[in-house]
Motif scaffolding. Sequence first.
Motif, PDB file in Angstrom:
ATOM      1  N   GLU A 142       0.645  -1.544  -0.025  1.00  0.00           N
ATOM      2  CA  GLU A 142      -0.358  -0.003   0.162  1.00  0.00           C
ATOM      3  C   GLU A 142       0.922   1.260  -0.169  1.00  0.00           C
ATOM      4  OE1 GLU A 142      -2.715  -0.044   3.034  1.00  0.00           O
ATOM      5  OE2 GLU A 142      -3.368  -2.251   2.404  1.00  0.00           O
ATOM      6  N   VAL A 143       0.203   2.183  -0.674  1.00  0.00           N
ATOM      7  CA  VAL A 143       0.693   3.795  -0.428  1.00  0.00           C
ATOM      8  C   VAL A 143       0.147   4.171   0.602  1.00  0.00           C
ATOM      9  CG1 VAL A 143       0.990   6.284  -2.294  1.00  0.00           C
ATOM     10  CG2 VAL A 143       2.415   3.138  -2.999  1.00  0.00           C
ATOM     11  N   VAL A 144       0.963   5.256   0.991  1.00  0.00           N
ATOM     12  CA  VAL A 144      -0.148   6.097   2.044  1.00  0.00           C
ATOM     13  C   VAL A 144       0.836   7.953   1.351  1.00  0.00           C
ATOM     14  CG1 VAL A 144      -0.810   7.219   4.162  1.00  0.00           C
ATOM     15  CG2 VAL A 144      -0.533   4.876   3.765  1.00  0.00           C
ATOM     16  N   ILE A 145      -0.185   8.824   0.706  1.00  0.00           N
ATOM     17  CA  ILE A 145       0.131   9.902   0.674  1.00  0.00           C
ATOM     18  C   ILE A 145      -0.192  11.245   2.103  1.00  0.00           C
ATOM     19  CG2 ILE A 145       0.744  11.839  -0.488  1.00  0.00           C
ATOM     20  CD1 ILE A 145       1.382  10.185  -2.684  1.00  0.00           C
ATOM     21  N   GLU A 146      -0.065  11.776   3.051  1.00  0.00           N
ATOM     22  CA  GLU A 146      -0.704  12.110   3.926  1.00  0.00           C
ATOM     23  C   GLU A 146      -1.054  13.459   3.808  1.00  0.00           C
ATOM     24  OE1 GLU A 146       1.438  11.448   7.628  1.00  0.00           O
ATOM     25  OE2 GLU A 146       1.075   9.159   7.695  1.00  0.00           O
ATOM     26  N   ASP A 147      -1.911  13.944   4.838  1.00  0.00           N
ATOM     27  CA  ASP A 147      -1.840  14.653   4.652  1.00  0.00           C
ATOM     28  C   ASP A 147      -1.528  16.054   4.155  1.00  0.00           C
ATOM     29  OD1 ASP A 147      -4.763  14.097   5.334  1.00  0.00           O
ATOM     30  OD2 ASP A 147      -4.706  15.402   6.636  1.00  0.00           O
ATOM     31  N   ASN A 148      -1.831  16.819   3.355  1.00  0.00           N
ATOM     32  CA  ASN A 148      -0.743  18.449   2.805  1.00  0.00           C
ATOM     33  C   ASN A 148       0.521  18.238   2.179  1.00  0.00           C
ATOM     34  OD1 ASN A 148      -2.644  20.600   4.290  1.00  0.00           O
ATOM     35  ND2 ASN A 148      -2.292  18.920   6.339  1.00  0.00           N
ATOM     36  N   VAL A 149       0.217  17.671   1.246  1.00  0.00           N
ATOM     37  CA  VAL A 149       1.439  16.970   0.822  1.00  0.00           C
ATOM     38  C   VAL A 149       1.407  17.293  -0.904  1.00  0.00           C
ATOM     39  CG1 VAL A 149       3.104  14.935  -0.422  1.00  0.00           C
ATOM     40  CG2 VAL A 149       1.945  14.837   1.757  1.00  0.00           C
ATOM     41  N   TRP A 150       2.746  17.924  -1.154  1.00  0.00           N
ATOM     42  CA  TRP A 150       3.133  18.254  -2.597  1.00  0.00           C
ATOM     43  C   TRP A 150       4.315  17.813  -3.066  1.00  0.00           C
ATOM     44  CZ3 TRP A 150       5.023  23.716  -3.597  1.00  0.00           C
ATOM     45  CH2 TRP A 150       5.703  24.299  -4.354  1.00  0.00           C
ATOM     46  N   LEU A 151       3.346  17.150  -3.857  1.00  0.00           N
ATOM     47  CA  LEU A 151       4.505  16.222  -5.737  1.00  0.00           C
ATOM     48  C   LEU A 151       4.885  17.031  -5.867  1.00  0.00           C
ATOM     49  CD1 LEU A 151       3.175  12.756  -5.531  1.00  0.00           C
ATOM     50  CD2 LEU A 151       4.477  13.637  -3.990  1.00  0.00           C
ATOM     51  N   GLY A 152       5.910  17.336  -6.410  1.00  0.00           N
ATOM     52  CA  GLY A 152       6.474  17.863  -7.857  1.00  0.00           C
ATOM     53  C   GLY A 152       6.536  17.748  -9.279  1.00  0.00           C
ATOM     54  N   THR A 153       5.689  17.978 -10.278  1.00  0.00           N
ATOM     55  CA  THR A 153       5.588  17.726 -11.375  1.00  0.00           C
ATOM     56  C   THR A 153       7.039  16.640 -11.424  1.00  0.00           C
ATOM     57  OG1 THR A 153       5.205  17.851 -13.621  1.00  0.00           O
ATOM     58  CG2 THR A 153       7.428  18.648 -13.223  1.00  0.00           C
ATOM     59  N   GLY A 154       6.007  15.523 -12.139  1.00  0.00           N
ATOM     60  CA  GLY A 154       6.780  13.976 -12.628  1.00  0.00           C
ATOM     61  C   GLY A 154       7.372  12.737 -11.598  1.00  0.00           C
ATOM     62  N   VAL A 155       6.665  13.108 -10.274  1.00  0.00           N
ATOM     63  CA  VAL A 155       6.865  12.656  -9.057  1.00  0.00           C
ATOM     64  C   VAL A 155       6.882  10.982  -9.389  1.00  0.00           C
ATOM     65  CG1 VAL A 155       7.126  11.862  -7.034  1.00  0.00           C
ATOM     66  CG2 VAL A 155       7.413  14.360  -7.831  1.00  0.00           C
ATOM     67  N   VAL A 156       8.191  10.348  -8.959  1.00  0.00           N
ATOM     68  CA  VAL A 156       6.767   8.921  -9.131  1.00  0.00           C
ATOM     69  C   VAL A 156       7.351   8.126  -7.829  1.00  0.00           C
ATOM     70  CG1 VAL A 156       7.965   6.171 -10.228  1.00  0.00           C
ATOM     71  CG2 VAL A 156       8.001   8.160 -11.573  1.00  0.00           C
ATOM     72  N   VAL A 157       6.362   7.450  -7.047  1.00  0.00           N
ATOM     73  CA  VAL A 157       6.388   7.061  -6.129  1.00  0.00           C
ATOM     74  C   VAL A 157       5.678   5.351  -6.187  1.00  0.00           C
ATOM     75  CG1 VAL A 157       4.383   7.284  -3.535  1.00  0.00           C
ATOM     76  CG2 VAL A 157       4.454   9.478  -5.352  1.00  0.00           C
ATOM     77  N   LEU A 158       6.606   5.190  -5.572  1.00  0.00           N
ATOM     78  CA  LEU A 158       6.378   3.517  -6.156  1.00  0.00           C
ATOM     79  C   LEU A 158       5.996   2.533  -4.551  1.00  0.00           C
ATOM     80  CD1 LEU A 158      10.474   2.997  -6.951  1.00  0.00           C
ATOM     81  CD2 LEU A 158       8.243   2.507  -8.160  1.00  0.00           C
ATOM     82  N   PRO A 159       5.805   1.368  -4.625  1.00  0.00           N
ATOM     83  CA  PRO A 159       4.342   0.140  -3.292  1.00  0.00           C
ATOM     84  C   PRO A 159       5.589   1.232  -2.024  1.00  0.00           C
ATOM     85  CG  PRO A 159       5.451  -1.006  -5.632  1.00  0.00           C
ATOM     86  CD  PRO A 159       5.988   0.425  -6.126  1.00  0.00           C
ATOM     87  N   GLY A 160       4.978   0.709  -1.492  1.00  0.00           N
ATOM     88  CA  GLY A 160       5.180   0.467   0.115  1.00  0.00           C
ATOM     89  C   GLY A 160       5.214   1.340   0.969  1.00  0.00           C
ATOM     90  N   VAL A 161       5.448   2.885   0.209  1.00  0.00           N
ATOM     91  CA  VAL A 161       6.017   4.152   0.409  1.00  0.00           C
ATOM     92  C   VAL A 161       4.412   4.859   1.280  1.00  0.00           C
ATOM     93  CG1 VAL A 161       6.377   6.470  -0.005  1.00  0.00           C
ATOM     94  CG2 VAL A 161       7.828   4.916  -1.725  1.00  0.00           C
TER      95      VAL A 161
END
Length: 197
Positions: A142-161
């Motif tokens: 599973e992937v969890v991105i918590e509140d108020n996070v900003w991902l800039g352009t082109g970010v890759v988020v891989l499994p388990g993060v």
Amino acid sequence: MIILKYLRKIINYLERKEFQELLKNLPIKVGNNVVFKKNPIIQLHPDAKLIIGNNATINSDNYGYHVNMHSPCKLMADISNAIIKIGDNTRFHGSCIHAYKRVEIGNNCLIAANCHIIDGNGHQASFDNIENRINTTGEVKEVVIEDNVWLGTGVVVLPGVTIGAGSIISANSVVHKDIPSMVIAGGNPIKIIKDLN
């Protein structure tokens, strides 16, 4: 120019109405005041779930966006019981989520264009039998991105993060490990650039 502007508004309105009809036939829960700018690609298993919170924006329209989007938003949960959850007030621009199990994005997040968020690799490394790699499926985490996070352009988020609340991930980074709250992180491989605590 003015005529083109109004023509564009009419086309967008008709596309939204058609898209809203499509949503009624899918396993989707959409909050209040959700904005779809142009139509995303949505691919869901009948037993999967897509949950979009109140006041979220799903933007697949390159027009007026400050960087170039290479494709529309893609929301894919094509495995039984997979879940994609996008929180309240989150803005998601021309990016892809593919959930095999669960991808959760918190409230008030900014997901810039051309990001990829995946909770499973397409295949296993299979170094003991590389000829069979094509027939394998990768491990799911599973992937969890918590509140108020900003991902800039082109970010890759891989499994388990898990990306902690308030953090910023710089453009074109590959997030292969957990990132704590309130940091700026970036690079490939990713590292902490600045601790904001």
